[in-house]
Scaffold this motif. Structure first.
Motif, short mmCIF file in Angstrom:
data_model
loop_
_atom_site.label_atom_id
_atom_site.label_comp_id
_atom_site.label_asym_id
_atom_site.label_seq_id
_atom_site.Cartn_x
_atom_site.Cartn_y
_atom_site.Cartn_z
N LEU A 38 -11.80 -23.74 25.57
CA LEU A 38 -12.09 -22.69 26.54
C LEU A 38 -13.56 -22.65 26.92
CD1 LEU A 38 -9.67 -20.02 25.05
CD2 LEU A 38 -9.34 -21.42 27.05
N SER A 98 -5.56 -27.90 21.54
CA SER A 98 -4.89 -28.41 22.75
C SER A 98 -5.72 -28.18 23.99
CB SER A 98 -3.53 -27.74 22.92
OG SER A 98 -3.70 -26.35 23.09
N ASP A 99 -6.67 -27.25 23.91
CA ASP A 99 -7.57 -27.03 25.04
C ASP A 99 -8.86 -26.40 24.54
OD1 ASP A 99 -5.19 -25.05 24.91
OD2 ASP A 99 -6.80 -23.81 25.71
N PHE A 147 -2.27 -14.59 26.84
CA PHE A 147 -2.61 -15.98 27.15
C PHE A 147 -3.42 -16.04 28.44
CE2 PHE A 147 -1.93 -20.24 28.80
CZ PHE A 147 -2.04 -21.03 27.67
N VAL A 196 -8.36 -19.84 19.42
CA VAL A 196 -7.38 -18.79 19.68
C VAL A 196 -5.96 -19.36 19.69
CG1 VAL A 196 -7.70 -19.05 22.20
CG2 VAL A 196 -6.70 -16.93 21.30
N GLU A 197 -5.06 -18.58 19.10
CA GLU A 197 -3.62 -18.86 19.18
C GLU A 197 -2.95 -17.50 19.24
OE1 GLU A 197 -1.54 -18.68 15.59
OE2 GLU A 197 -3.01 -17.05 15.90
N MET A 198 -1.66 -17.38 18.99
CA MET A 198 -1.02 -16.10 19.25
C MET A 198 -0.04 -15.62 18.17
SD MET A 198 -0.44 -16.64 23.36
CE MET A 198 -0.47 -14.89 23.74
N SER A 253 -0.62 -25.02 18.25
CA SER A 253 -1.77 -25.47 19.02
C SER A 253 -2.71 -24.29 19.23
CB SER A 253 -1.32 -26.05 20.36
OG SER A 253 -0.65 -25.06 21.10
N CYS A 254 -3.97 -24.61 19.57
CA CYS A 254 -4.93 -23.54 19.77
C CYS A 254 -5.92 -23.93 20.86
CB CYS A 254 -5.68 -23.23 18.47
SG CYS A 254 -6.69 -24.60 17.86
N GLY A 255 -6.57 -22.92 21.41
CA GLY A 255 -7.64 -23.12 22.38
C GLY A 255 -8.96 -22.92 21.65
N1 HPA Z 1 -4.76 -19.08 24.26
C1 HPA Z 1 -3.84 -18.66 23.40
N2 HPA Z 1 -3.11 -19.47 22.66
C2 HPA Z 1 -3.29 -20.78 22.81
C3 HPA Z 1 -4.23 -21.29 23.69
C4 HPA Z 1 -5.01 -20.39 24.45
O1 HPA Z 1 -5.86 -20.78 25.25
N3 HPA Z 1 -4.17 -22.63 23.63
C5 HPA Z 1 -3.22 -22.93 22.72
N4 HPA Z 1 -2.69 -21.82 22.21
#
Ligand code: HPA
Length: 236
Positions: free
Chosen positions: A210, A207-208, A162, A182-184, A91-93
């Motif tokens: 920002l 997933s969100d 995060f 963004v992801e990690m 998932s990512c923001g």
């Molecule tokens: N930041 C980092 N990784 C993520 C985020 C985020 O807001 N949402 C999903 N993975």
């Protein structure tokens, strides 16, 4: 054979491995999509499973969160278990209001402030960008197009953090590096693949956001996974 973090025999893991961050999501994927499933790893509860999809072998294993974690698991899979391709499914923001919740993003490359790549390869120069396999990305794009699933291809930010005190940085990275989201994990995964002569790619579900601050619940995320899963499983 066992490495410090994976207790499996070499032949138990397929050449292609899908990696969600959450090991329970790996279990869910194996239970939902795969046949003849066998669990190959339980060390640290970082579950890994091999099964078949339309008769073809494929594995799925959790990567954990963050670059140190995916760095360890992807290195061991590539180097010691004969794995050739890893596709992160996460998932990512979103860094732009143009991305909606549940949109699918394909990483064109990963930008990061992390020292993972520089440290891993003992480079004297900082490394801020790592690339996925162009071939794997092409395959994923073709599968998505066949399935009529729209994808957004662009650079992504692999972050070590995060929770931040300020989101100003987000705007800067979007403006300076063009990162869509963004992801990690991807920056480290792509670096390991390149270092070891293997292939990696990353598909993400938003997933969100920002910018708009919309977000999903973890339950919704689990269900919204389907589009991304259908594309990734097409590799089998
Ligand atoms: N930041 C980092 N990784 C993520 C985020 C985020 O807001 N949402 C999903 N993975």
């Amino acid at each position: 054979m066992a490495t410090p973090h994976i207790a499996a025999d070499v032949g138990e893991i397929a050449k292609t491995v899908l990696m969600p961050g959450d090991p329970l999501r790996a279990k869910f994927i194996a239970d939902t999509y795969l046949k003849d499933v066998k669990r190959f790893n339980t060390v640290r509860n970082m579950f890994g499973y091999t099964g078949t999809y339309h008769g073809k072998p494929i594995s799925v294993m959790g990567s954990g969160m963050g670059m140190p974690s995916i760095g360890i698991y992807s290195y061991e899979l590539f180097q010691f278990f004969g794995v050739e391709r890893i596709v992160r499914i996460g998932s990512c923001g979103a860094y732009t209001a143009d991305l909606n919740l549940y949109d699918v993003v394909l990483a064109e490359y990963a930008w990061s402030e992390s020292t993972f790549a520089q440290t891993q390869s003992g480079s004297s120069e900082p490394i801020h960008i790592t690339h996925p396999s162009a071939e794997l990305n092409r395959e994923l794009e073709q599968i998505a197009s066949k399935l009529d699933i729209p994808i957004h291809k662009g650079p992504i930010h692999s972050s070590d953090v995060f929770y931040r005190t300020s989101l100003d940085h987000v705007q800067e990275i979007h403006a300076a590096e063009g990162c869509l989201a963004v992801e990690m994990e991807s920056f480290a995964l792509f670096h390991n693949a390149k270092t070891l002569g293997k292939q990696a790619a990353c598909l993400l579900t938003v997933s969100d956001n920002l910018i708009t601050m919309e977000e999903t619940t973890s339950e919704e995320r689990q269900n919204a996974f389907t589009k991304m899963m259908d594309i990734a499983l097409g590799l089998a």
